[in-house]
Design an enzyme around this catalytic site. Structure first.
Site, PDB file in Angstrom:
ATOM      1  N   HIS A  99      51.247 120.546  24.093  1.00 31.56           N
ATOM      2  CA  HIS A  99      50.481 119.723  23.157  1.00 31.56           C
ATOM      3  C   HIS A  99      48.999 119.913  23.494  1.00 31.56           C
ATOM      4  CE1 HIS A  99      48.830 116.570  20.888  1.00 31.56           C
ATOM      5  NE2 HIS A  99      48.663 115.738  21.896  1.00 31.56           N
ATOM      6  N   CYS A 129      52.237 112.381  19.043  1.00 28.67           N
ATOM      7  CA  CYS A 129      52.001 113.789  19.423  1.00 28.67           C
ATOM      8  C   CYS A 129      53.289 114.511  19.838  1.00 28.67           C
ATOM      9  CB  CYS A 129      50.975 113.875  20.544  1.00 28.67           C
ATOM     10  SG  CYS A 129      49.445 113.039  20.138  1.00 28.67           S
ATOM     11  N   ASN A 178      42.724 117.551  19.200  1.00 23.28           N
ATOM     12  CA  ASN A 178      44.087 117.016  19.231  1.00 23.28           C
ATOM     13  C   ASN A 178      44.523 116.690  17.800  1.00 23.28           C
ATOM     14  OD1 ASN A 178      46.394 115.476  19.531  1.00 23.28           O
ATOM     15  ND2 ASN A 178      45.587 114.229  21.208  1.00 23.28           N
TER      16      ASN A 178
END
Ligand code: COA
Length: 339
Positions: free
Chosen positions: A266, A125, A296
């Site tokens: 994020h 990520c 996500n």
């Protein structure tokens, strides 16, 4: 035939984002739909994560296809063509193939010259921030002129759709930026802070499929090729590390949090974003949030949000933007951009 070699560029004073683009597949998977497939509910998912729906790529819609669409939009925004690109960095944990790099597949699909350097990067990520820092450093050297940095994931292929504790969290998508040099000082990527906690690899990982555990019928039957996560530990570490990394980069540049016009975190979990907002003493509306619509998307998360924030008018010339990420590795990073 190799493309003609270009003369080296002069080292620029600053490295700037010249264009952004993103792409999300058309398939939408809502919490209501997931609730029909497993023992979960919209209420549980929204309360714990803020996620309402996520995008799922179709069977023939590869990581490289999503990347190409995001990259084409970023190039159009930058008013450049694939022929202008001499560096392609692709951050992903879901490459089309284990070998070779998806960057090479994207290069061919886009028609980027054969004299361009093309490689993938795995920092989960945080991958886009690792890729952006790498590309900016290479442009700063004067040896490259225009870089495409892409964050792209088809996470729907590596989640365990029988594990309700992880599968509700992730989605597919892509985001891209074009980076170039500028003679103007003090603009563009003005700082980054990257790091990793390698001792915590097993908090978030895929145990099977690597060279230490190649695929076998038994590993497939055991589900070793899908994401395993210790959610609570990851949550706590994510909050702490993103807070510290945001604070460190602000301190490093003598800035106060309220000088940041827009924070692009994020997009893993709304509760993590709320905790960072509280820590930085910033109102939540200073953060760009789209986790409700995409979940996500790992390396795609920040460039997708960055592109949407720009297109929504949330980023103006002269603004300071703070990007902050955390992911498997466990990697983390933050970046400051003056537009
Ligand atoms: N639907 C309904 N119930 C669920 C569920 C789901 N999708 N997933 C888990 N549960 C259940 C659990 O089984 C548990 O039940 P129990 O109390 O009977 O054992 C209960 O809900 C609470 O689970 P818990 O794991 O304590 O929830 P949580 O509050 O920690 O939230 C996460 C779980 C995954 C949302 C949270 O830990 C998280 O967001 N972690 C970070 C994940 C992340 O962002 N990872 C990527 C980083 S880049």
């Amino acid at each position: 035939m190799p493309s003609p070699l270009r003369p080296p560029a002069l080292a620029p004073v600053s490295t700037v984002i010249l264009g952004t683009g993103s792409f999300a597949p058309a398939g939408i998977l809502t919490n209501a739909e997931l609730s029909k497939r497993m023992d979960t509910s919209d209420e549980w998912i929204v309360t714990r994560t803020g996620i309402r729906e996520r995008r799922i790529a179709g069977p023939g819609e590869n990581t490289s296809d999503m990347a190409v669409k995001a990259a084409a939009a970023a190039l159009a925004d930058a008013k450049l063509t694939p022929a202008d690109i001499d560096l392609l960095v692709v951050a992903t944990i879901t490459p089309d193939l284990t070998m070779p790099a998806t960057a090479c597949i994207i290069q061919a699909k886009l028609g980027i010259p054969t004299t361009a350097a093309c490689f993938d990067l795995n920092a989960a990520c945080s991958g886009f921030l690792y890729g952006l820092d790498t590309a900016c450093a290479m442009i700063s050297s004067g040896r490259y002129r225009h870089a495409l940095v892409i964050g792209v994931e088809k996470l729907s292929t590596i989640v365990d759709w029988k594990d309700r504790t992880t599968c509700v969290l992730f989605g597919d998508g892509a985001g891209a930026v074009v980076v170039g040099g500028s003679p103007r000082p003090g603009i563009g990527l003005i700082g980054t802070r990257l790091g990793a906690f390698g001792e915590s690899v097993d908090l978030l990982h895929i145990p099977g499929g690597g060279s230490n555990a190649p695929a076998t019928p038994a590993s497939i039957a055991a589900g070793d090729h899908t994401i395993k996560m210790k959610g609570k530990e990851v949550f706590k570490l994510a909050v702490r590390v993103m807070e510290e990394s945001a604070r460190d980069i602000l301190e490093q540049h003598g800035l106060q949090a309220d000088q940041i016009a827009c924070v692009i975190p994020h997009q893993a979990n709304l509760r993590i974003i709320e905790a960072i907002a509280q820590y930085l003493e910033l109102p939540l509306d200073r953060f760009f949030i789209n986790v409700d619509r995409y979940g996500n998307t790992s390396a795609a998360s920040i460039p997708l949000a960055l592109d949407e924030a720009r297109r929504a008018g949330r980023i103006k010339a002269g603004d300071l933007t703070l990007l902050v990420a955390f992911g498997a590795g466990l990697t983390y990073g933050s970046a400051l951009i003056r537009w």
